[in-house]
Design a protein around this motif. Structure first.
Motif, mmCIF file in Angstrom:
data_model
loop_
_atom_site.group_PDB
_atom_site.id
_atom_site.type_symbol
_atom_site.label_atom_id
_atom_site.label_comp_id
_atom_site.label_asym_id
_atom_site.label_seq_id
_atom_site.Cartn_x
_atom_site.Cartn_y
_atom_site.Cartn_z
ATOM 1 N N ARG A 3 37.828 50.993 51.447
ATOM 2 C CA ARG A 3 36.608 50.303 51.029
ATOM 3 C C ARG A 3 36.510 50.223 49.508
ATOM 4 N NH1 ARG A 3 30.917 52.793 52.313
ATOM 5 N NH2 ARG A 3 30.506 52.790 50.109
ATOM 6 N N GLN A 47 36.451 46.894 47.180
ATOM 7 C CA GLN A 47 35.370 46.632 46.227
ATOM 8 C C GLN A 47 35.929 46.340 44.833
ATOM 9 O OE1 GLN A 47 32.925 50.132 46.726
ATOM 10 N NE2 GLN A 47 31.614 49.116 48.233
ATOM 11 N N ARG A 49 37.228 42.858 44.827
ATOM 12 C CA ARG A 49 36.146 41.868 44.765
ATOM 13 C C ARG A 49 35.587 41.748 43.356
ATOM 14 N NH1 ARG A 49 33.770 44.525 49.495
ATOM 15 N NH2 ARG A 49 34.964 43.720 51.222
ATOM 16 N N VAL A 50 35.421 42.870 42.671
ATOM 17 C CA VAL A 50 34.905 42.866 41.302
ATOM 18 C C VAL A 50 35.915 42.167 40.377
ATOM 19 C CG1 VAL A 50 34.349 44.341 39.313
ATOM 20 C CG2 VAL A 50 33.439 44.893 41.584
#
Length: 185
Positions: free
Chosen positions: A174, A178, A181-182
């Motif tokens: 996860r 993340q 995605r950032v």
């Protein structure tokens, strides 16, 4: 890549069908020796690989495969012989299914694998030592009476750590997703 750690992992793989035959045919002495040898070689292959810089992709694949095959064959053999309850098999197999989903998601995003956590190694250690002790407990005498509570202690710790490690892997994935995605934003 032919290295001592990879040879130890391959030897463990070859031992799985022999172990399964031994446990199902109630050759408990041989089964216990094979399980103990599996635990020892599991420790040694990783230690040697890290100490001498012999870590390889082949080893990273062989080691967990050998671990899982021993755990699966041991669980099925012990449950078949009614040494452990089938619900314990279900709890441990559910963790394997959970991890299969985590690994599939990781692969879908381009990661071949996730770094091994100490909790995962500790879980495997506990389970690989629980099973021979529980097998020894399937008998009469002082050794059986001593082996039973110690074996179940290793089994409970191993099962709990197995799930903790699975959750850690999911959280690690996860966090990686993340970050991706950032970075993509």
């Amino acid at each position: 890549m032919l290295t001592v750690p990879n040879a130890l992992s391959a030897l463990r793989l070859v031992g799985v069908p022999v172990f399964l035959w031994a446990i199902l045919s109630e050759r408990d002495g041989l089964a216990v020796v094979l399980l103990m040898a599996s635990g020892l070689t599991d420790y040694l292959d990783g230690k040697i690989a890290r100490t001498y810089g012999l870590v390889s992709r082949v080893g990273q694949l062989l080691d967990p495969i050998a671990d899982r095959l021993y755990i699966v064959s041991t669980l099925l053999g012990l449950a078949w012989r009614e040494i452990i309850p089938w619900w314990l098999v279900a709890v441990l197999f559910a963790r394997e299914a959970f991890m299969a989903v985590v690994v599939l998601i990781a692969k879908r995003h381009g990661w071949v694998g996730l770094p091994v956590h100490f909790a995962g190694k500790a879980a495997t250690f506990n389970l690989l030592y629980a099973f021979p002790l529980l097998l020894l407990a399937d008998g009469d005498g002082t050794l059986s009476r001593i082996a039973e509570p110690v074996g179940w202690a290793f089994a409970w710790w191993g099962t709990a750590l197995y799930w903790v490690a699975g959750i850690l892997y999911a959280l690690q994935l996860r966090a990686l997703l993340q970050v991706r995605r950032v970075d993509a934003a």
